[in-house]
Design an enzyme around this catalytic site. Structure first.
Site, PDB file in Angstrom:
ATOM      1  N   CYS A 235       0.819  -1.224   0.000  1.00  0.00           N
ATOM      2  CA  CYS A 235       0.000   0.000   0.000  1.00  0.00           C
ATOM      3  C   CYS A 235       0.851   1.272   0.000  1.00  0.00           C
ATOM      4  CB  CYS A 235      -0.927   0.003   1.204  1.00  0.00           C
ATOM      5  SG  CYS A 235      -2.067  -1.370   1.161  1.00  0.00           S
TER       6      CYS A 235
ATOM      7  N   HIS B  17      -3.837   7.096   1.075  1.00  0.00           N
ATOM      8  CA  HIS B  17      -4.027   5.750   0.530  1.00  0.00           C
ATOM      9  C   HIS B  17      -5.413   5.264   0.950  1.00  0.00           C
ATOM     10  CE1 HIS B  17      -3.969   1.551  -0.124  1.00  0.00           C
ATOM     11  NE2 HIS B  17      -3.882   1.268   1.171  1.00  0.00           N
TER      12      HIS B  17
ATOM     13  N   ASN C 176      -9.995  -1.076  -1.643  1.00  0.00           N
ATOM     14  CA  ASN C 176      -8.558  -0.820  -1.452  1.00  0.00           C
ATOM     15  C   ASN C 176      -7.797  -1.484  -2.600  1.00  0.00           C
ATOM     16  OD1 ASN C 176      -5.860  -0.964  -0.663  1.00  0.00           O
ATOM     17  ND2 ASN C 176      -6.317  -1.414   1.475  1.00  0.00           N
TER      18      ASN C 176
HETATM   19  O1  UT7 Z   1      -4.222  -0.864   3.057  1.00  0.00           O
HETATM   20  C1  UT7 Z   1      -3.486  -1.139   4.210  1.00  0.00           C
HETATM   21  C2  UT7 Z   1      -3.888  -2.436   4.758  1.00  0.00           C
HETATM   22  N1  UT7 Z   1      -5.195  -2.591   5.311  1.00  0.00           N
HETATM   23  C3  UT7 Z   1      -5.796  -1.740   6.174  1.00  0.00           C
HETATM   24  O2  UT7 Z   1      -5.382  -0.641   6.432  1.00  0.00           O
HETATM   25  C4  UT7 Z   1      -7.005  -2.274   6.888  1.00  0.00           C
HETATM   26  C5  UT7 Z   1      -7.007  -1.872   8.329  1.00  0.00           C
HETATM   27  N2  UT7 Z   1      -8.056  -2.525   9.103  1.00  0.00           N
HETATM   28  C6  UT7 Z   1      -9.381  -2.360   8.874  1.00  0.00           C
HETATM   29  O3  UT7 Z   1      -9.744  -1.662   7.943  1.00  0.00           O
HETATM   30  C7  UT7 Z   1     -10.369  -2.995   9.814  1.00  0.00           C
HETATM   31  O4  UT7 Z   1      -9.681  -3.591  10.885  1.00  0.00           O
HETATM   32  C8  UT7 Z   1     -11.296  -4.062   9.141  1.00  0.00           C
HETATM   33  C9  UT7 Z   1     -12.260  -3.369   8.198  1.00  0.00           C
HETATM   34  C10 UT7 Z   1     -10.475  -5.085   8.393  1.00  0.00           C
HETATM   35  C11 UT7 Z   1     -12.099  -4.807  10.205  1.00  0.00           C
HETATM   36  O5  UT7 Z   1     -12.840  -3.890  10.982  1.00  0.00           O
HETATM   37  P1  UT7 Z   1     -12.826  -3.964  12.554  1.00  0.00           P
HETATM   38  O6  UT7 Z   1     -13.731  -2.934  13.026  1.00  0.00           O
HETATM   39  O7  UT7 Z   1     -11.384  -3.879  13.016  1.00  0.00           O
HETATM   40  O8  UT7 Z   1     -13.451  -5.399  12.843  1.00  0.00           O
HETATM   41  P2  UT7 Z   1     -12.808  -6.652  13.583  1.00  0.00           P
HETATM   42  O9  UT7 Z   1     -11.731  -7.281  12.770  1.00  0.00           O
HETATM   43  O10 UT7 Z   1     -12.485  -6.286  14.987  1.00  0.00           O
HETATM   44  O11 UT7 Z   1     -14.036  -7.645  13.595  1.00  0.00           O
HETATM   45  C12 UT7 Z   1     -15.254  -7.335  14.295  1.00  0.00           C
HETATM   46  C13 UT7 Z   1     -16.239  -8.441  14.038  1.00  0.00           C
HETATM   47  C14 UT7 Z   1     -15.672  -9.838  14.278  1.00  0.00           C
HETATM   48  O12 UT7 Z   1     -16.688 -10.621  14.833  1.00  0.00           O
HETATM   49  P3  UT7 Z   1     -16.733 -10.915  16.431  1.00  0.00           P
HETATM   50  O13 UT7 Z   1     -15.439 -11.624  16.733  1.00  0.00           O
HETATM   51  O14 UT7 Z   1     -16.831  -9.574  17.068  1.00  0.00           O
HETATM   52  O15 UT7 Z   1     -17.939 -11.766  16.582  1.00  0.00           O
HETATM   53  C15 UT7 Z   1     -15.383 -10.335  12.883  1.00  0.00           C
HETATM   54  O16 UT7 Z   1     -15.430 -11.737  12.775  1.00  0.00           O
HETATM   55  O17 UT7 Z   1     -16.667  -8.412  12.670  1.00  0.00           O
HETATM   56  C16 UT7 Z   1     -16.515  -9.717  12.094  1.00  0.00           C
HETATM   57  N3  UT7 Z   1     -16.220  -9.553  10.657  1.00  0.00           N
HETATM   58  C17 UT7 Z   1     -17.174  -9.427   9.739  1.00  0.00           C
HETATM   59  N4  UT7 Z   1     -18.515  -9.431   9.827  1.00  0.00           N
HETATM   60  C18 UT7 Z   1     -19.201  -9.271   8.683  1.00  0.00           C
HETATM   61  C19 UT7 Z   1     -15.009  -9.489  10.056  1.00  0.00           C
HETATM   62  N5  UT7 Z   1     -15.181  -9.309   8.737  1.00  0.00           N
HETATM   63  C20 UT7 Z   1     -16.506  -9.267   8.506  1.00  0.00           C
HETATM   64  C21 UT7 Z   1     -17.285  -9.105   7.353  1.00  0.00           C
HETATM   65  N6  UT7 Z   1     -18.638  -9.107   7.493  1.00  0.00           N
HETATM   66  N7  UT7 Z   1     -16.747  -8.931   6.131  1.00  0.00           N
END
Ligand code: UT7
Length: 337
Positions: free
Chosen positions: A119, A264, A294
């Protein structure tokens, strides 16, 4: 054509981008994994992304973006003296996609360098191109970021945290020496910290594995990207504004001098946090993650081309870009248009 003896900074002469026509909406993803449009929009801001269909690689997208950038620069392919191809999704394990692009553009023989800075690839590529041009090594450098993520994602529920984020696309810029001292790339900052390599990575195929790829490895899903989303989010939202401030300090400028910031496009929430940290109004920040997701190395040059073409960037404007990603790697740049 080498430019021996001259020390002019690089400026962007032309921009271009290309995204594949096939739109994948959040509703489309709902049919393939346990996710919802609401979750994706709330957590990332993404509404849709483009995914290739059939056998389309990073170079196929890059050719079109590059041709557009070369045309916009008022040049022809034969005027390009070097290619920098940024991708984490190369067409082949080797040779690099830069070689394939040089052939497709009909400029066989031109030096072609692949870079792998995920990225953060655009600031990295910009720093290299600027150094080449300032040193008089090359006159016209084509810098292209291109990614085909969709063929490498786990689109089952197990991979949903990563799969909903990434999109395919390419963005390109042509750089050349600036005739006006105040114009062009004012500064670039790049860095990396390999302690965090496993926070966002794809393990296979890898040279440390014997064999590099196996049925067992595939069954375990080790060929899919894995991300510790919260850790990446935390570091990205802190580092990206910090880099912009450091770049501004170096140039005796302040956030008030920024006409446009292109962060980004990792996550709309990250972009909003960067905007707040820098206290910039909405009309000074550009986001298109809603439409493309992304696109990693392509995200900044795609956004840049849209801003040039829709009049968001004008001659004399100060553009800031900032990025953070796998590695961890990071980078920023200030460019006077
Ligand atoms: O480009 C550079 C590289 N990437 C980034 O910069 C990405 C940086 N990170 C993020 O954008 C965020 O961390 C994400 C969008 C990937 C995830 O969001 P989050 O608010 O950090 O969610 P989380 O990983 O803490 O997950 C929360 C919940 C989990 O369920 P439980 O354990 O709370 O029951 C996940 O299993 O959301 C669940 N979850 C989903 N639910 C529905 C994870 N992915 C999904 C999904 N749909 N696609």
């Amino acid at each position: 054509m080498p430019l021996v003896g001259m020390a002019k900074r690089a400026k962007i002469l032309g921009t271009g981008h290309y995204v594949p026509p096939h739109v994948v909406t959040n509703q489309d993803l709902e049919k393939r994994m346990d996710t919802t449009d609401e979750w994706i929009q709330q957590r990332t801001g993404i509404q849709e992304r483009r995914w290739v269909e059939g056998e389309v690689g990073a170079t196929d997208l890059a050719v079109i973006a590059s041709e557009e950038a070369i045309r916009a620069a008022g040049l022809e392919a034969k005027d390009i003296d070097a290619i920098i191809f940024a991708t984490l999704s190369p067409d082949l394990n080797f040779p690099g996609s830069g070689c394939l692009l040089n052939d497709r553009l009909g400029i066989n023989g031109v030096p072609s360098l692949d870079i792998r800075n995920q990225c953060s690839a655009f600031p990295y590529g910009l720093e290299i191109a600027d150094a080449f041009i300032r040193a008089g090594v090359y006159r016209h450098v084509l810098l292209v970021g291109s990614e085909v993520h969709s063929t490498g994602l786990d689109v089952s529920t197990a991979g949903r945290d990563v799969a909903v984020i990434f999109g395919d696309g390419a963005g390109a810029v042509v750089l050349g020496p600036s005739d006006v001292e105040s114009e062009g790339v004012l500064t670039t900052i790049v860095g990396a910290d390999g302690r965090f390599a496993r926070e966002l990575w794809t393990e296979l195929p890898g040279s440390r594995c014997q064999p590099r790829i196996s049925v067992q490895g595939i069954e375990e899903g080790r060929h899919f990207p894995k991300m510790n989303g919260r850790e990446v989010f935390k570091h990205a939202s802190r580092k990206m504004p910090e880099l912009v401030r450091e770049a501004l300090n170096r140039c005796d400028l302040t956030t008030k001098d920024i006409d446009l910031l292109i962060p980004h496009q990792a996550n709309l929430r990250i972009s909003e946090m960067v905007q707040r940290a820098l206290d910039l109004p909405d009309d000074r920040v550009f986001n298109n993650i809603m439409r493309y997701g992304n696109t990693t190395a392509a995200s900044i040059p795609i956004a840049l081309d849209e801003c040039v073409r829709n009049g968001r960037l004008k001659a004399g404007d100060l553009l800031a870009v900032t990025a953070f990603g796998a590695g961890f790697t990071w980078g920023a740049a200030l460019i006077r248009f």
